[in-house]
Scaffold this active site. Structure first.
Site, PDB file in Angstrom:
ATOM      1  N   CYS A  56       0.826  -1.206   0.000  1.00 38.37           N
ATOM      2  CA  CYS A  56       0.000   0.000   0.000  1.00 38.37           C
ATOM      3  C   CYS A  56       0.866   1.265   0.000  1.00 38.37           C
ATOM      4  O   CYS A  56       1.885   1.334   0.696  1.00 38.37           O
ATOM      5  CB  CYS A  56      -0.919  -0.014   1.225  1.00 38.37           C
ATOM      6  SG  CYS A  56      -2.067   1.372   1.249  1.00 38.37           S
ATOM      7  N   CYS A  60       0.485   4.550   7.016  1.00 34.26           N
ATOM      8  CA  CYS A  60      -0.142   4.342   8.328  1.00 34.26           C
ATOM      9  C   CYS A  60       0.826   3.569   9.235  1.00 34.26           C
ATOM     10  O   CYS A  60       1.236   2.441   8.909  1.00 34.26           O
ATOM     11  CB  CYS A  60      -1.449   3.581   8.165  1.00 34.26           C
ATOM     12  SG  CYS A  60      -2.494   4.294   6.870  1.00 34.26           S
ATOM     13  N   CYS A  63       0.278  -0.214  10.293  1.00 33.40           N
ATOM     14  CA  CYS A  63      -0.226  -1.212   9.341  1.00 33.40           C
ATOM     15  C   CYS A  63       0.847  -2.116   8.743  1.00 33.40           C
ATOM     16  O   CYS A  63       1.890  -1.646   8.261  1.00 33.40           O
ATOM     17  CB  CYS A  63      -0.979  -0.500   8.220  1.00 33.40           C
ATOM     18  SG  CYS A  63      -1.851  -1.666   7.152  1.00 33.40           S
ATOM     19  N   CYS A 100     -17.053  -8.559   4.910  1.00 34.76           N
ATOM     20  CA  CYS A 100     -16.331  -7.299   4.756  1.00 34.76           C
ATOM     21  C   CYS A 100     -15.045  -7.538   3.968  1.00 34.76           C
ATOM     22  O   CYS A 100     -14.173  -8.301   4.399  1.00 34.76           O
ATOM     23  CB  CYS A 100     -16.024  -6.747   6.148  1.00 34.76           C
ATOM     24  SG  CYS A 100     -15.146  -5.188   6.075  1.00 34.76           S
ATOM     25  N   CYS A 131     -19.877  -5.435   2.919  1.00 29.33           N
ATOM     26  CA  CYS A 131     -19.136  -4.260   3.368  1.00 29.33           C
ATOM     27  C   CYS A 131     -17.815  -4.251   2.609  1.00 29.33           C
ATOM     28  O   CYS A 131     -17.263  -5.320   2.328  1.00 29.33           O
ATOM     29  CB  CYS A 131     -18.879  -4.364   4.871  1.00 29.33           C
ATOM     30  SG  CYS A 131     -17.889  -2.988   5.516  1.00 29.33           S
ATOM     31  N   CYS A 191     -19.568   2.541   8.245  1.00 31.28           N
ATOM     32  CA  CYS A 191     -18.862   1.849   9.320  1.00 31.28           C
ATOM     33  C   CYS A 191     -17.589   2.666   9.546  1.00 31.28           C
ATOM     34  O   CYS A 191     -16.750   2.754   8.653  1.00 31.28           O
ATOM     35  CB  CYS A 191     -18.528   0.424   8.868  1.00 31.28           C
ATOM     36  SG  CYS A 191     -17.427  -0.452  10.000  1.00 31.28           S
ATOM     37  N   ARG A 263     -18.289  -2.333  17.463  1.00 33.28           N
ATOM     38  CA  ARG A 263     -17.610  -3.610  17.207  1.00 33.28           C
ATOM     39  C   ARG A 263     -16.299  -3.727  17.984  1.00 33.28           C
ATOM     40  O   ARG A 263     -15.420  -2.871  17.867  1.00 33.28           O
ATOM     41  CB  ARG A 263     -17.339  -3.787  15.707  1.00 33.28           C
ATOM     42  CG  ARG A 263     -16.704  -5.156  15.402  1.00 33.28           C
ATOM     43  CD  ARG A 263     -16.633  -5.502  13.926  1.00 33.28           C
ATOM     44  NE  ARG A 263     -17.919  -5.366  13.302  1.00 33.28           N
ATOM     45  CZ  ARG A 263     -18.189  -4.511  12.319  1.00 33.28           C
ATOM     46  NH1 ARG A 263     -17.255  -3.744  11.821  1.00 33.28           N
ATOM     47  NH2 ARG A 263     -19.403  -4.428  11.813  1.00 33.28           N
TER      48      ARG A 263
HETATM   49  N1  SAM Z   1      -6.745   0.596   3.007  1.00 34.05           N
HETATM   50  C1  SAM Z   1      -8.027   0.833   3.522  1.00 34.05           C
HETATM   51  C2  SAM Z   1      -8.050   1.907   4.567  1.00 34.05           C
HETATM   52  O1  SAM Z   1      -7.031   2.168   5.167  1.00 34.05           O
HETATM   53  O2  SAM Z   1      -9.119   2.471   4.775  1.00 34.05           O
HETATM   54  C3  SAM Z   1      -8.700  -0.404   4.070  1.00 34.05           C
HETATM   55  C4  SAM Z   1      -7.918  -1.427   4.844  1.00 34.05           C
HETATM   56  S1  SAM Z   1      -7.250  -0.885   6.423  1.00 34.05           S
HETATM   57  C5  SAM Z   1      -6.177  -2.215   6.833  1.00 34.05           C
HETATM   58  C6  SAM Z   1      -8.626  -0.990   7.525  1.00 34.05           C
HETATM   59  C7  SAM Z   1      -8.442  -0.586   8.955  1.00 34.05           C
HETATM   60  O3  SAM Z   1      -7.804  -1.622   9.683  1.00 34.05           O
HETATM   61  C8  SAM Z   1      -7.605   0.619   9.269  1.00 34.05           C
HETATM   62  O4  SAM Z   1      -8.292   1.814   9.066  1.00 34.05           O
HETATM   63  C9  SAM Z   1      -7.279   0.419  10.724  1.00 34.05           C
HETATM   64  O5  SAM Z   1      -8.250   1.052  11.523  1.00 34.05           O
HETATM   65  C10 SAM Z   1      -7.355  -1.101  10.906  1.00 34.05           C
HETATM   66  N2  SAM Z   1      -6.025  -1.659  11.220  1.00 34.05           N
HETATM   67  C11 SAM Z   1      -5.018  -1.845  10.345  1.00 34.05           C
HETATM   68  N3  SAM Z   1      -3.923  -2.368  10.946  1.00 34.05           N
HETATM   69  C12 SAM Z   1      -4.234  -2.496  12.248  1.00 34.05           C
HETATM   70  C13 SAM Z   1      -3.516  -2.965  13.393  1.00 34.05           C
HETATM   71  N4  SAM Z   1      -2.257  -3.366  13.309  1.00 34.05           N
HETATM   72  N5  SAM Z   1      -4.149  -2.987  14.586  1.00 34.05           N
HETATM   73  C14 SAM Z   1      -5.434  -2.570  14.670  1.00 34.05           C
HETATM   74  N6  SAM Z   1      -6.158  -2.108  13.627  1.00 34.05           N
HETATM   75  C15 SAM Z   1      -5.578  -2.058  12.430  1.00 34.05           C
HETATM   76  C1  DTB Z   2     -11.721  -2.398  11.243  1.00 32.79           C
HETATM   77  O1  DTB Z   2     -12.006  -1.411  11.941  1.00 32.79           O
HETATM   78  N1  DTB Z   2     -10.879  -3.344  11.620  1.00 32.79           N
HETATM   79  C2  DTB Z   2     -10.724  -4.321  10.560  1.00 32.79           C
HETATM   80  C3  DTB Z   2     -11.707  -3.825   9.478  1.00 32.79           C
HETATM   81  N2  DTB Z   2     -12.206  -2.629  10.046  1.00 32.79           N
HETATM   82  C4  DTB Z   2     -11.248  -3.645   8.117  1.00 32.79           C
HETATM   83  C5  DTB Z   2      -9.333  -4.530  10.166  1.00 32.79           C
HETATM   84  C6  DTB Z   2      -8.424  -4.904  11.314  1.00 32.79           C
HETATM   85  C7  DTB Z   2      -7.088  -5.175  10.746  1.00 32.79           C
HETATM   86  C8  DTB Z   2      -6.153  -5.731  11.755  1.00 32.79           C
HETATM   87  C9  DTB Z   2      -4.794  -5.938  11.233  1.00 32.79           C
HETATM   88  C10 DTB Z   2      -4.641  -6.915  10.117  1.00 32.79           C
HETATM   89  O2  DTB Z   2      -5.379  -7.914  10.022  1.00 32.79           O
HETATM   90  O3  DTB Z   2      -3.754  -6.679   9.307  1.00 32.79           O
HETATM   91 FE1  SF4 Z   3      -2.888   1.111   3.381  1.00 38.35          FE
HETATM   92 FE2  SF4 Z   3      -2.886  -0.116   5.733  1.00 38.35          FE
HETATM   93 FE3  SF4 Z   3      -3.137   2.506   5.632  1.00 38.35          FE
HETATM   94 FE4  SF4 Z   3      -5.172   0.942   4.736  1.00 38.35          FE
HETATM   95  S1  SF4 Z   3      -4.422   1.098   6.826  1.00 38.35           S
HETATM   96  S2  SF4 Z   3      -4.324   2.774   3.756  1.00 38.35           S
HETATM   97  S3  SF4 Z   3      -3.966  -0.774   3.916  1.00 38.35           S
HETATM   98  S4  SF4 Z   3      -1.328   1.329   4.973  1.00 38.35           S
END
Ligand code: SAM
Ligand code: DTB
Ligand code: SF4
Length: 324
Positions: A56, A60, A63, A100, A131, A191, A263
């Site tokens: 990506c 973030c 992530c 989702c 979703c 959401c 959630r």
């Molecule tokens: N790329 C899209 C975005 O950022 O909106 C969708 C996927 S992103 C992985 C979805 C959500 O997962 C993020 O907004 C974040 O709130 C959650 N998330 C990602 N990594 C996480 C982590 N290590 N621990 C907890 N929540 C996480």
């Molecule tokens: C949300 O709030 N949490 C979910 C979903 N919406 C997309 C994602 C959690 C991701 C946790 C880290 C991972 O699996 O990489």
């Molecule tokens: Fe990309 Fe992860 Fe950020 Fe979503 S949360 S925009 S997948 S870096």
């Protein structure tokens, strides 16, 4: 005048007072609000699938999927529509009512839209709610997803406006709010939630929830994620959040947004049964099921089944057509 049940004019001062009241009073208030709108013994179940993993462009800090983080996750392409439908069918058999689909994108590309539409249609044909979480959307993309039948769009604000730039620099808090408004104005359900335990202050957790609770309409679903620390990301070694602070966050979400599904999202693998029960008592009434989230671990179905049996919790069936 009576105080309306659903308010969008909450102030930080009011929220701070609610959050910081004695814990037992907070839980009592949250459970009382919860019982006004929901069956306290029902929890909705959603299942996640990563339809495009890794690589990506966003930065973030939490992530595993950011190409800018050191985490060694290889990037994949958008997966096949038929695979998504087959996975959704399994999830439905496992008791999930909402499917989702998440993509590691800043925004979808127009070339991907036809496949996304086919995924939505295929999952809906199974009788499940749909979703997607795909990053920022423009108007045309919002309309295409809506017209394909997408029920919910997930787009988290992640933290407070103040702390946002400490966590993400490649987009702004205002960018997130723009997409959320577009999704709501197009008539899809929203959401939106965030992550706690990222080294933020208590005030950031409160402000994040106030930002969600003062949107023109409350999000239908509010995911509260506990940071899953990922090796080689900037937040890999951040200090763990006190579990009581996490429960307080769930309770405040319930009180500020009484009719939303709160959630209990990422991070359950590291939570005790007692902590999860307390979050549910505080008003959390939705979880992700299945042993993986997008890339990280989630409790196995057996473990959740045992916990729900111990607590006498039933699955909530909303918007899912079991006859299909
Ligand atoms: N790329 C899209 C975005 O950022 O909106 C969708 C996927 S992103 C992985 C979805 C959500 O997962 C993020 O907004 C974040 O709130 C959650 N998330 C990602 N990594 C996480 C982590 N290590 N621990 C907890 N929540 C996480
Ligand atoms: C949300 O709030 N949490 C979910 C979903 N919406 C997309 C994602 C959690 C991701 C946790 C880290 C991972 O699996 O990489
Ligand atoms: Fe990309 Fe992860 Fe950020 Fe979503 S949360 S925009 S997948 S870096």
């Amino acid at each position: 005048m009576d105080t309306p049940l659903v308010r969008t004019d909450w102030t930080r001062e009011e929220a701070e007072k609610i959050y910081n009241q004695p814990f037992m009073d907070l839980l009592y208030q949250a459970q009382t609000v919860h019982r006004t709108h929901f069956d306290p013994n029902q929890v909705q179940r959603s299942k996640l699938l990563s339809i495009k993993t890794g690589g990506c462009a966003e930065d973030c800090a939490y992530c595993s999927q950011s190409a800018r983080n050191g985490a060694k996750l290889s990037a994949s392409k958008l997966i096949e529509v038929q695979r998504v439908i087959a996975e959704a069918r399994k999830a439905k058999e496992g008791g999930a009512t909402r499917y989702c689909m998440g993509a590691a994108w800043r925004s979808p590309k127009d070339r991907d839209m036809a496949a996304l539409e086919a995924m939505i249609q295929g999952v809906k044909d199974l009788g499940m709610e749909t979703c997607m979480t795909l990053g920022m959307l423009d108007d045309n993309q919002v309309f295409r997803l809506r017209d394909a039948g997408l029920d919910y769009y997930n787009h988290n604000i992640d933290t407070s406006e103040r702390y946002y730039s400490e966590i993400i620099t490649t987009r702004t808090f205002a960018d997130r709010i723009d997409t959320l408004n577009r999704v709501r104005e197009a008539g899809m359900k929203v959401c939106a939630g965030g992550i706690v335990g990222m080294g933020e202050q208590q005030m950031d957790r409160i402000d994040m929830l106030v930002s969600l609770a003062t949107l023109e309409e409350h999000p239908d679903s509010v995911p509260v994620n506990m940071l899953i620390p990922i090796a080689d990301t900037p937040l890999a070694d951040v200090e763990k959040l006190d579990p009581i602070e996490f429960v307080r966050t769930c309770a405040l979400a319930r009180i500020l947004m009484p009719k939303s599904h709160v959630r209990l999202s990422a991070g359950r693998t590291d939570m005790s049964d007692e902590m999860q029960a307390m979050c549910i008592f505080a008003g959390a009434n939705s979880i992700f099921v299945g042993d993986t989230l997008l890339t990280a671990d989630n409790p196995e179905e057996d473990k959740d089944g045992q916990l729900f049996a111990k607590l006498g919790i039933q699955a909530m069936v909303v918007g899912c057509d079991a006859s299909k």
